[in-house]
Scaffold this active site. Structure first.
Site, PDB file in Angstrom:
ATOM      1  N   LYS A 154       0.841  -1.181   0.000  1.00  0.00           N
ATOM      2  CA  LYS A 154       0.000   0.000   0.000  1.00  0.00           C
ATOM      3  C   LYS A 154       0.884   1.241   0.000  1.00  0.00           C
ATOM      4  O   LYS A 154       2.002   1.139   0.518  1.00  0.00           O
ATOM      5  CB  LYS A 154      -0.988   0.039   1.169  1.00  0.00           C
ATOM      6  CG  LYS A 154      -0.423  -0.297   2.559  1.00  0.00           C
ATOM      7  CD  LYS A 154       0.708   0.502   3.160  1.00  0.00           C
ATOM      8  CE  LYS A 154       0.587   1.966   3.344  1.00  0.00           C
ATOM      9  NZ  LYS A 154       1.819   2.549   3.972  1.00  0.00           N
ATOM     10  N   TYR A 195      -4.571   4.257   6.300  1.00  0.00           N
ATOM     11  CA  TYR A 195      -5.084   3.295   7.295  1.00  0.00           C
ATOM     12  C   TYR A 195      -6.421   3.772   7.868  1.00  0.00           C
ATOM     13  O   TYR A 195      -7.308   2.958   8.140  1.00  0.00           O
ATOM     14  CB  TYR A 195      -4.065   3.080   8.422  1.00  0.00           C
ATOM     15  CG  TYR A 195      -2.885   2.241   8.013  1.00  0.00           C
ATOM     16  CD1 TYR A 195      -2.916   0.858   8.132  1.00  0.00           C
ATOM     17  CD2 TYR A 195      -1.742   2.816   7.505  1.00  0.00           C
ATOM     18  CE1 TYR A 195      -1.832   0.080   7.748  1.00  0.00           C
ATOM     19  CE2 TYR A 195      -0.650   2.055   7.120  1.00  0.00           C
ATOM     20  CZ  TYR A 195      -0.706   0.680   7.241  1.00  0.00           C
ATOM     21  OH  TYR A 195       0.366  -0.089   6.859  1.00  0.00           O
TER      22      TYR A 195
HETATM   23  P1  NAD Z   1      12.401   1.778   2.663  1.00  0.00           P
HETATM   24  O1  NAD Z   1      12.930   3.105   2.274  1.00  0.00           O
HETATM   25  O2  NAD Z   1      12.879   1.187   3.943  1.00  0.00           O
HETATM   26  O3  NAD Z   1      12.668   0.718   1.501  1.00  0.00           O
HETATM   27  C1  NAD Z   1      12.482   1.021   0.150  1.00  0.00           C
HETATM   28  C2  NAD Z   1      13.434   0.188  -0.674  1.00  0.00           C
HETATM   29  O4  NAD Z   1      13.286   0.527  -2.052  1.00  0.00           O
HETATM   30  C3  NAD Z   1      14.910   0.414  -0.308  1.00  0.00           C
HETATM   31  O5  NAD Z   1      15.565  -0.820  -0.174  1.00  0.00           O
HETATM   32  C4  NAD Z   1      15.473   1.166  -1.502  1.00  0.00           C
HETATM   33  O6  NAD Z   1      16.825   0.874  -1.743  1.00  0.00           O
HETATM   34  C5  NAD Z   1      14.585   0.649  -2.627  1.00  0.00           C
HETATM   35  N1  NAD Z   1      14.532   1.523  -3.796  1.00  0.00           N
HETATM   36  C6  NAD Z   1      14.559   1.083  -5.066  1.00  0.00           C
HETATM   37  N2  NAD Z   1      14.501   2.096  -5.923  1.00  0.00           N
HETATM   38  C7  NAD Z   1      14.472   3.212  -5.195  1.00  0.00           C
HETATM   39  C8  NAD Z   1      14.422   4.596  -5.539  1.00  0.00           C
HETATM   40  N3  NAD Z   1      14.394   5.022  -6.797  1.00  0.00           N
HETATM   41  N4  NAD Z   1      14.386   5.467  -4.523  1.00  0.00           N
HETATM   42  C9  NAD Z   1      14.387   5.078  -3.245  1.00  0.00           C
HETATM   43  N5  NAD Z   1      14.427   3.770  -2.862  1.00  0.00           N
HETATM   44  C10 NAD Z   1      14.481   2.859  -3.842  1.00  0.00           C
HETATM   45  O7  NAD Z   1      10.809   1.911   2.656  1.00  0.00           O
HETATM   46  P2  NAD Z   1       9.779   0.910   3.329  1.00  0.00           P
HETATM   47  O8  NAD Z   1       9.340   1.498   4.622  1.00  0.00           O
HETATM   48  O9  NAD Z   1      10.265  -0.458   3.299  1.00  0.00           O
HETATM   49  O10 NAD Z   1       8.515   1.089   2.327  1.00  0.00           O
HETATM   50  C11 NAD Z   1       8.451   0.406   1.089  1.00  0.00           C
HETATM   51  C12 NAD Z   1       6.964   0.227   0.711  1.00  0.00           C
HETATM   52  O11 NAD Z   1       6.330  -0.551   1.708  1.00  0.00           O
HETATM   53  C13 NAD Z   1       6.177   1.525   0.622  1.00  0.00           C
HETATM   54  O12 NAD Z   1       5.252   1.436  -0.427  1.00  0.00           O
HETATM   55  C14 NAD Z   1       5.440   1.605   1.948  1.00  0.00           C
HETATM   56  O13 NAD Z   1       4.204   2.297   1.865  1.00  0.00           O
HETATM   57  C15 NAD Z   1       5.207   0.129   2.229  1.00  0.00           C
HETATM   58  N6  NAD Z   1       5.116  -0.137   3.682  1.00  0.00           N
HETATM   59  C16 NAD Z   1       4.051  -0.825   4.146  1.00  0.00           C
HETATM   60  C17 NAD Z   1       3.932  -1.092   5.480  1.00  0.00           C
HETATM   61  C18 NAD Z   1       2.767  -1.886   5.991  1.00  0.00           C
HETATM   62  O14 NAD Z   1       2.617  -1.983   7.206  1.00  0.00           O
HETATM   63  N7  NAD Z   1       1.961  -2.483   5.117  1.00  0.00           N
HETATM   64  C19 NAD Z   1       4.905  -0.646   6.372  1.00  0.00           C
HETATM   65  C20 NAD Z   1       6.011   0.034   5.879  1.00  0.00           C
HETATM   66  C21 NAD Z   1       6.108   0.305   4.517  1.00  0.00           C
END
Ligand code: NAD
Length: 365
Positions: free
Chosen positions: A129, A213
């Site tokens: 999401k 949420y």
């Molecule tokens: P994060 O920044 O920790 O991870 C993102 C990943 O994408 C990193 O490993 C990064 O290297 C990679 N990436 C690839 N291309 C990129 C670019 N062009 N720019 C930046 N990063 C790039 O983020 P996250 O918290 O893991 O979030 C990732 C996704 O998961 C989002 O869509 C977020 O909404 C979702 N999320 C959902 C929940 C949930 O509870 N369902 C919780 C956290 C995050």
């Protein structure tokens, strides 16, 4: 190995188990193989460790732009070099029969591109999401998966969390009388310097990330689609965090039955809860949607009491991963398919429009 016929052949030989959504699911001779795309915080800390609690899903491949992460997590989870991909190699997953499904855990504006490429590579899709950053992108993702004959599911983990499932049952069955009002609040104080604050990557601010949420809860607790929305935004544009995305949005949803939901989304204050208010009391959840530790209390006929559930059983992460696997195995549609993600985006677009135009926006009119 990965063809539908072979999976189904395995199913025939398997025993029958109870699925997360209450139906019986035949255990396949092998588990559904997932490739995780994006080895960031959520993927590595929440998703990957929870394959251990799955009955039908397993981690088989990794996709990352950082070779050191592929090496580290590949070694940790026993993923061989042949099953580790860079973003440039991503389309090569087509030739890997161990990969049945791809789980997109990238910044929001990359969800559509990688979901569509995964479907074209012949893989089922789980996407985090918000599903994408516009209704148009959601629609393209749904079309790509339909065309490829593949499932599309959105990572709405709360739908697999026992307290939220109970809240849905209680609210929709009128346990505290017919629902009249819902309040839902989600927010946290965001740290600077991250993609969430960069509109080209996030598609928006708190609403896309955490306010979703509140919106999703209002929709799943009512089982209805809002017909109108009014929203007010407040953002201090001199705060370096909020140069391109919004901070707070307060929004009100009107549902067809007359239910009103008052919702909060914030990037500068902490909130995590909702309350369903019926004619005879209320159902309260605070916190409502964290990774663990949900707490429910119910007020009915003048008496307030906590409601606790056993802590045993599959957690929300394993439940979510297994649900798509079950749907692939038995040919059914996920309870949070692409249409569910698109429904949220349709309302989010209306919320942004309402805040900008300072008027109520009718949805679907
Ligand atoms: P994060 O920044 O920790 O991870 C993102 C990943 O994408 C990193 O490993 C990064 O290297 C990679 N990436 C690839 N291309 C990129 C670019 N062009 N720019 C930046 N990063 C790039 O983020 P996250 O918290 O893991 O979030 C990732 C996704 O998961 C989002 O869509 C977020 O909404 C979702 N999320 C959902 C929940 C949930 O509870 N369902 C919780 C956290 C995050």
């Amino acid at each position: 190995m990965g063809s539908r016929r072979e999976i189904l052949a395995g199913v025939g030989a398997g025993m029958v188990l109870a699925g997360i959504s209450g139906r019986s699911v035949a255990a396949p001779s092998r588990r559904i193989g997932y490739a995780i795309v994006g080895l960031g915080s959520y993927a590595t800390r929440q998703i990957m460790p929870n394959f251990a609690g799955c009955d039908h899903a397993r981690l088989v491949a990794l996709v990352s732009g950082t070779p050191a992460k592929l090496e580290q997590y590949g070694a940790q989870y026993g993923i061989p070099p042949t099953h580790r991909y860079s973003y440039a190699d991503f389309d090569g997953i087509r030739d890997n029969p161990d990969i049945d499904a791809v789980y997109i855990v990238l910044p929001n504006s990359l969800h559509a591109e990688y979901s569509i490429r995964a479907a074209r590579a012949g893989k089922h899709v789980m996407c985090e999401k918000p599903m994408a950053v516009s209704v148009a992108e959601c629609s393209a993702m749904i079309a790509a998966c339909q065309q490829a004959g593949k499932k599309l599911m959105i990572g709405y983990r709360s739908r697999f969390e026992p307290y939220n499932r109970l809240a849905i049952d209680l609210a929709r069955s009128g346990h505290v009388g017919p629902t009249r009002l819902i309040t839902a609040e989600h927010g946290f104080a965001i740290k600077p310097d991250q993609w969430r604050l960069d509109r080209p990557l996030s598609g928006g601010g708190s609403m896309m990330d955490i306010g979703i949420y509140s919106l999703n809860a209002a929709r799943y607790l009512t089982g209805e689609e809002p017909v109108a929305v009014s929203a007010v935004e407040s953002t201090d544009r001199s705060d370096p965090r909020f140069r391109t995305v919004e901070d707070r949005i307060s929004f009100m949803l009107r549902f067809p039955s007359g239910i009103i939901a008052n919702c909060i989304s914030s990037y500068s204050s902490n909130h995590n809860g909702y309350r369903v208010i019926g004619t005879q009391g209320w159902i309260d959840m605070e916190p409502a949607t964290p990774y663990a530790g949900q707490a429910m209390s119910i007020r009915k006929d003048g008496v307030t009491a906590p409601r606790t559930l056993p802590t045993t059983g599959k957690n929300q992460f394993a439940g979510q991963l297994d649900h798509l696997a079950e749907c692939i195995i038995d040919g059914t549609t996920p309870i949070v398919a692409g249409e569910e993600g698109m429904a949220d985006l349709r309302v989010i677009e209306a919320i942004y429009r309402s805040a900008t135009e300072r008027r109520e926006i009718r949805i679907g009119a």
